[in-house]
Design a protein around this motif. Structure first.
Motif, PDB file in Angstrom:
ATOM      1  N   PHE A 255     -86.741 -41.320  51.438  1.00 23.73           N
ATOM      2  CA  PHE A 255     -85.910 -40.764  50.583  1.00 23.73           C
ATOM      3  C   PHE A 255     -85.959 -40.627  49.424  1.00 23.73           C
ATOM      4  O   PHE A 255     -86.801 -39.690  49.078  1.00 23.73           O
ATOM      5  CB  PHE A 255     -84.774 -40.461  51.625  1.00 23.73           C
ATOM      6  CG  PHE A 255     -84.529 -40.026  52.628  1.00 23.73           C
ATOM      7  CD1 PHE A 255     -83.629 -38.708  51.949  1.00 23.73           C
ATOM      8  CD2 PHE A 255     -84.629 -40.994  53.692  1.00 23.73           C
ATOM      9  CE1 PHE A 255     -83.527 -37.907  53.599  1.00 23.73           C
ATOM     10  CE2 PHE A 255     -83.930 -39.572  55.166  1.00 23.73           C
ATOM     11  CZ  PHE A 255     -83.166 -38.403  54.763  1.00 23.73           C
ATOM     12  N   HIS A 256     -86.384 -42.042  49.066  1.00 20.63           N
ATOM     13  CA  HIS A 256     -85.723 -42.407  47.520  1.00 20.63           C
ATOM     14  C   HIS A 256     -87.777 -41.687  46.747  1.00 20.63           C
ATOM     15  O   HIS A 256     -88.060 -41.111  45.863  1.00 20.63           O
ATOM     16  CB  HIS A 256     -86.299 -44.346  48.006  1.00 20.63           C
ATOM     17  CG  HIS A 256     -86.385 -44.692  46.422  1.00 20.63           C
ATOM     18  ND1 HIS A 256     -85.465 -45.979  45.708  1.00 20.63           N
ATOM     19  CD2 HIS A 256     -85.489 -44.207  44.903  1.00 20.63           C
ATOM     20  CE1 HIS A 256     -85.328 -45.828  44.616  1.00 20.63           C
ATOM     21  NE2 HIS A 256     -85.289 -44.554  44.177  1.00 20.63           N
ATOM     22  N   HIS A 257     -89.235 -42.158  47.529  1.00 16.72           N
ATOM     23  CA  HIS A 257     -90.149 -41.939  47.192  1.00 16.72           C
ATOM     24  C   HIS A 257     -90.412 -40.188  47.517  1.00 16.72           C
ATOM     25  O   HIS A 257     -91.070 -39.745  46.026  1.00 16.72           O
ATOM     26  CB  HIS A 257     -91.636 -42.664  47.479  1.00 16.72           C
ATOM     27  CG  HIS A 257     -92.624 -42.295  47.133  1.00 16.72           C
ATOM     28  ND1 HIS A 257     -93.808 -41.690  47.996  1.00 16.72           N
ATOM     29  CD2 HIS A 257     -93.507 -42.786  46.120  1.00 16.72           C
ATOM     30  CE1 HIS A 257     -94.247 -41.318  47.820  1.00 16.72           C
ATOM     31  NE2 HIS A 257     -94.449 -41.883  46.268  1.00 16.72           N
TER      32      HIS A 257
ATOM     33  N   ASN B  35     -90.048 -44.185  35.366  1.00 23.85           N
ATOM     34  CA  ASN B  35     -88.909 -45.155  36.104  1.00 23.85           C
ATOM     35  C   ASN B  35     -89.240 -46.072  37.369  1.00 23.85           C
ATOM     36  O   ASN B  35     -89.958 -46.495  38.257  1.00 23.85           O
ATOM     37  CB  ASN B  35     -87.547 -45.270  35.932  1.00 23.85           C
ATOM     38  CG  ASN B  35     -87.104 -45.091  34.105  1.00 23.85           C
ATOM     39  OD1 ASN B  35     -88.079 -46.360  33.077  1.00 23.85           O
ATOM     40  ND2 ASN B  35     -86.052 -44.815  33.745  1.00 23.85           N
ATOM     41  N   HIS B  36     -89.958 -44.649  38.109  1.00 23.26           N
ATOM     42  CA  HIS B  36     -89.963 -45.047  39.818  1.00 23.26           C
ATOM     43  C   HIS B  36     -91.672 -45.254  40.049  1.00 23.26           C
ATOM     44  O   HIS B  36     -91.405 -46.635  40.593  1.00 23.26           O
ATOM     45  CB  HIS B  36     -89.656 -44.127  40.356  1.00 23.26           C
ATOM     46  CG  HIS B  36     -88.014 -43.423  40.692  1.00 23.26           C
ATOM     47  ND1 HIS B  36     -86.805 -42.672  40.063  1.00 23.26           N
ATOM     48  CD2 HIS B  36     -87.132 -43.634  41.847  1.00 23.26           C
ATOM     49  CE1 HIS B  36     -85.609 -43.093  40.481  1.00 23.26           C
ATOM     50  NE2 HIS B  36     -85.756 -43.208  41.258  1.00 23.26           N
ATOM     51  N   THR B  37     -92.446 -45.073  38.919  1.00 26.46           N
ATOM     52  CA  THR B  37     -92.813 -45.147  38.968  1.00 26.46           C
ATOM     53  C   THR B  37     -93.558 -47.167  38.739  1.00 26.46           C
ATOM     54  O   THR B  37     -94.505 -47.548  40.187  1.00 26.46           O
ATOM     55  CB  THR B  37     -94.958 -44.576  38.418  1.00 26.46           C
ATOM     56  OG1 THR B  37     -93.922 -43.443  38.649  1.00 26.46           O
ATOM     57  CG2 THR B  37     -95.905 -45.592  38.857  1.00 26.46           C
TER      58      THR B  37
ATOM     59  N   GLY C 211     -78.476 -46.745  37.326  1.00 29.50           N
ATOM     60  CA  GLY C 211     -79.322 -47.059  36.616  1.00 29.50           C
ATOM     61  C   GLY C 211     -80.226 -48.577  37.001  1.00 29.50           C
ATOM     62  O   GLY C 211     -80.495 -48.684  38.366  1.00 29.50           O
ATOM     63  N   TRP C 212     -80.707 -49.287  35.832  1.00 31.99           N
ATOM     64  CA  TRP C 212     -81.719 -49.915  36.398  1.00 31.99           C
ATOM     65  C   TRP C 212     -81.998 -51.435  35.168  1.00 31.99           C
ATOM     66  O   TRP C 212     -81.152 -51.263  34.486  1.00 31.99           O
ATOM     67  CB  TRP C 212     -83.076 -49.333  35.582  1.00 31.99           C
ATOM     68  CG  TRP C 212     -82.975 -47.489  36.352  1.00 31.99           C
ATOM     69  CD1 TRP C 212     -82.665 -47.168  36.034  1.00 31.99           C
ATOM     70  CD2 TRP C 212     -84.643 -47.448  36.768  1.00 31.99           C
ATOM     71  NE1 TRP C 212     -83.052 -45.894  36.511  1.00 31.99           N
ATOM     72  CE2 TRP C 212     -84.024 -46.376  36.850  1.00 31.99           C
ATOM     73  CE3 TRP C 212     -85.164 -48.029  37.277  1.00 31.99           C
ATOM     74  CZ2 TRP C 212     -84.572 -45.824  37.955  1.00 31.99           C
ATOM     75  CZ3 TRP C 212     -85.824 -47.642  37.974  1.00 31.99           C
ATOM     76  CH2 TRP C 212     -85.975 -46.187  38.840  1.00 31.99           C
ATOM     77  N   ALA C 213     -81.826 -52.261  36.352  1.00 30.03           N
ATOM     78  CA  ALA C 213     -81.995 -53.435  35.325  1.00 30.03           C
ATOM     79  C   ALA C 213     -83.705 -53.707  35.464  1.00 30.03           C
ATOM     80  O   ALA C 213     -85.001 -53.368  35.608  1.00 30.03           O
ATOM     81  CB  ALA C 213     -81.666 -54.890  36.600  1.00 30.03           C
TER      82      ALA C 213
ATOM     83  N   CYS D 254     -85.970 -52.824  38.517  1.00 29.81           N
ATOM     84  CA  CYS D 254     -85.251 -52.780  39.855  1.00 29.81           C
ATOM     85  C   CYS D 254     -84.270 -51.944  39.754  1.00 29.81           C
ATOM     86  O   CYS D 254     -83.629 -51.973  38.434  1.00 29.81           O
ATOM     87  CB  CYS D 254     -84.487 -54.019  40.584  1.00 29.81           C
ATOM     88  SG  CYS D 254     -83.263 -53.444  42.236  1.00 29.81           S
ATOM     89  N   ASP D 255     -84.467 -50.759  41.060  1.00 29.49           N
ATOM     90  CA  ASP D 255     -83.627 -49.112  40.424  1.00 29.49           C
ATOM     91  C   ASP D 255     -81.872 -49.697  40.823  1.00 29.49           C
ATOM     92  O   ASP D 255     -81.762 -50.715  42.230  1.00 29.49           O
ATOM     93  CB  ASP D 255     -84.045 -48.566  41.534  1.00 29.49           C
ATOM     94  CG  ASP D 255     -83.489 -46.488  41.646  1.00 29.49           C
ATOM     95  OD1 ASP D 255     -83.023 -46.776  41.181  1.00 29.49           O
ATOM     96  OD2 ASP D 255     -84.350 -45.860  41.761  1.00 29.49           O
ATOM     97  N   VAL D 256     -81.328 -49.552  40.722  1.00 29.74           N
ATOM     98  CA  VAL D 256     -79.960 -49.607  41.014  1.00 29.74           C
ATOM     99  C   VAL D 256     -78.776 -48.718  41.338  1.00 29.74           C
ATOM    100  O   VAL D 256     -77.690 -48.502  41.184  1.00 29.74           O
ATOM    101  CB  VAL D 256     -79.453 -50.938  40.337  1.00 29.74           C
ATOM    102  CG1 VAL D 256     -79.693 -52.456  40.506  1.00 29.74           C
ATOM    103  CG2 VAL D 256     -78.763 -50.496  38.570  1.00 29.74           C
TER     104      VAL D 256
ATOM    105  N   GLU E  20     -77.697 -45.623  43.642  1.00 28.99           N
ATOM    106  CA  GLU E  20     -76.885 -46.356  45.122  1.00 28.99           C
ATOM    107  C   GLU E  20     -78.193 -45.500  45.997  1.00 28.99           C
ATOM    108  O   GLU E  20     -78.368 -46.189  47.177  1.00 28.99           O
ATOM    109  CB  GLU E  20     -75.790 -44.870  45.200  1.00 28.99           C
ATOM    110  CG  GLU E  20     -75.168 -46.013  44.658  1.00 28.99           C
ATOM    111  CD  GLU E  20     -73.718 -45.073  45.356  1.00 28.99           C
ATOM    112  OE1 GLU E  20     -73.686 -43.923  46.042  1.00 28.99           O
ATOM    113  OE2 GLU E  20     -72.306 -46.107  45.873  1.00 28.99           O
ATOM    114  N   HIS E  21     -79.428 -44.406  45.801  1.00 34.43           N
ATOM    115  CA  HIS E  21     -79.827 -43.883  46.609  1.00 34.43           C
ATOM    116  C   HIS E  21     -81.193 -44.603  47.239  1.00 34.43           C
ATOM    117  O   HIS E  21     -81.794 -44.807  47.518  1.00 34.43           O
ATOM    118  CB  HIS E  21     -80.928 -42.439  46.195  1.00 34.43           C
ATOM    119  CG  HIS E  21     -81.259 -42.952  45.198  1.00 34.43           C
ATOM    120  ND1 HIS E  21     -81.407 -41.811  43.791  1.00 34.43           N
ATOM    121  CD2 HIS E  21     -82.403 -43.644  44.317  1.00 34.43           C
ATOM    122  CE1 HIS E  21     -82.304 -42.113  42.911  1.00 34.43           C
ATOM    123  NE2 HIS E  21     -82.942 -43.401  43.269  1.00 34.43           N
ATOM    124  N   ALA E  22     -81.270 -46.195  45.548  1.00 35.29           N
ATOM    125  CA  ALA E  22     -82.268 -47.471  46.111  1.00 35.29           C
ATOM    126  C   ALA E  22     -81.780 -47.973  47.137  1.00 35.29           C
ATOM    127  O   ALA E  22     -82.604 -48.228  47.787  1.00 35.29           O
ATOM    128  CB  ALA E  22     -82.201 -47.932  44.484  1.00 35.29           C
TER     129      ALA E  22
HETATM  130 MN   MN3 Z   1     -84.290 -44.599  42.374  1.00 36.47          MN
END
Ligand code: MN3
Length: 199
Positions: free
Chosen positions: A26-28, A78-80, A126-128, A160-162, A164-166
């Motif tokens: 799902f995420h990718h 960001n995802h890559t 968001g992201w850390a 790290c993707d934070v 919720e879908h992650a």
């Molecule tokens: Mn994501």
């Protein structure tokens, strides 16, 4: 040329049980793909259509009338960067990275605590990030939604993707558990080392 979703740098089940194949598919395949598809639709026929992804992000950052393009471009990038931040096999930081971690945080355990705290306290999506400042020092920051340190003069080293879908399919609301697994099992320290800038 339209942007293309990059293949994951590992098999869909390679991070199981830490991140399931179901989450990754799902995420990718859905979330990351949607950002790429949306971006292509938004820039088609515009002056941004032949620009690099990084140039599109820099050209649209902070511009309210370009927020849609920025959000989809930054989320594509960001995802890559996130996939490359993950390792299917356990890794240890190199001596160079460990020295910088110890200088900035005191110890690898303190780094893990601070990284988890940044991810856990990012309110909403968001992201850390682990970043390297211009003076070479490492720092942990968090960003909201699609915001990315790429638009600053710092060098992103790890994320790290934070959103919720992650993690929701595997951890439900337990974001902290996901972050604990990330710092303990999933960090691609070779990627961190490769991102260090030479001073
Ligand atoms: Mn994501």
């Amino acid at each position: 040329m339209p942007f293309v979703l990059p293949a994951l740098p590992f098999a869909m089940d390679a991070l199981s049980p830490h991140i399931s194949a179901n989450t990754l598919s799902f995420h990718h395949g859905k979330h990351h793909q949607a950002y790429v598809t949306n971006l292509n639709g938004l820039i088609e026929g515009s002056e941004l259509a032949d620009k690099s992804l990084e140039d599109i992000i820099l050209a649209t950052a902070g511009k309210a009338d370009k927020a849609g393009i920025f959000n989809n471009a930054a989320q594509t990038w960001n995802h890559t960067f996130f996939w490359n931040s993950l390792s299917p096999t356990p890794q240890e930081p190199s001596s160079t990275v460990l020295t910088l971690i110890n200088q900035a945080f005191g110890s690898i355990d303190k780094f893990k605590e601070e990284f988890k705290k940044a991810g856990a306290t990012q309110f909403g999506s968001g992201w850390a990030w682990l970043i390297q400042r211009k003076d070479g020092k490492l720092e942990i920051v968090k960003t909201s939604n699609a915001e990315t340190p790429l638009t600053t003069d710092a060098t992103p080293l790890l994320t790290c993707d934070v959103w919720e879908h992650a993690y929701y399919l595997d951890y439900q609301n337990r974001r902290t558990d996901f972050l604990q697994v990330f710092v303990d099992h999933l960090i691609n320290w070779d990627f961190v080392a490769a991102n260090l800038k030479s001073l």
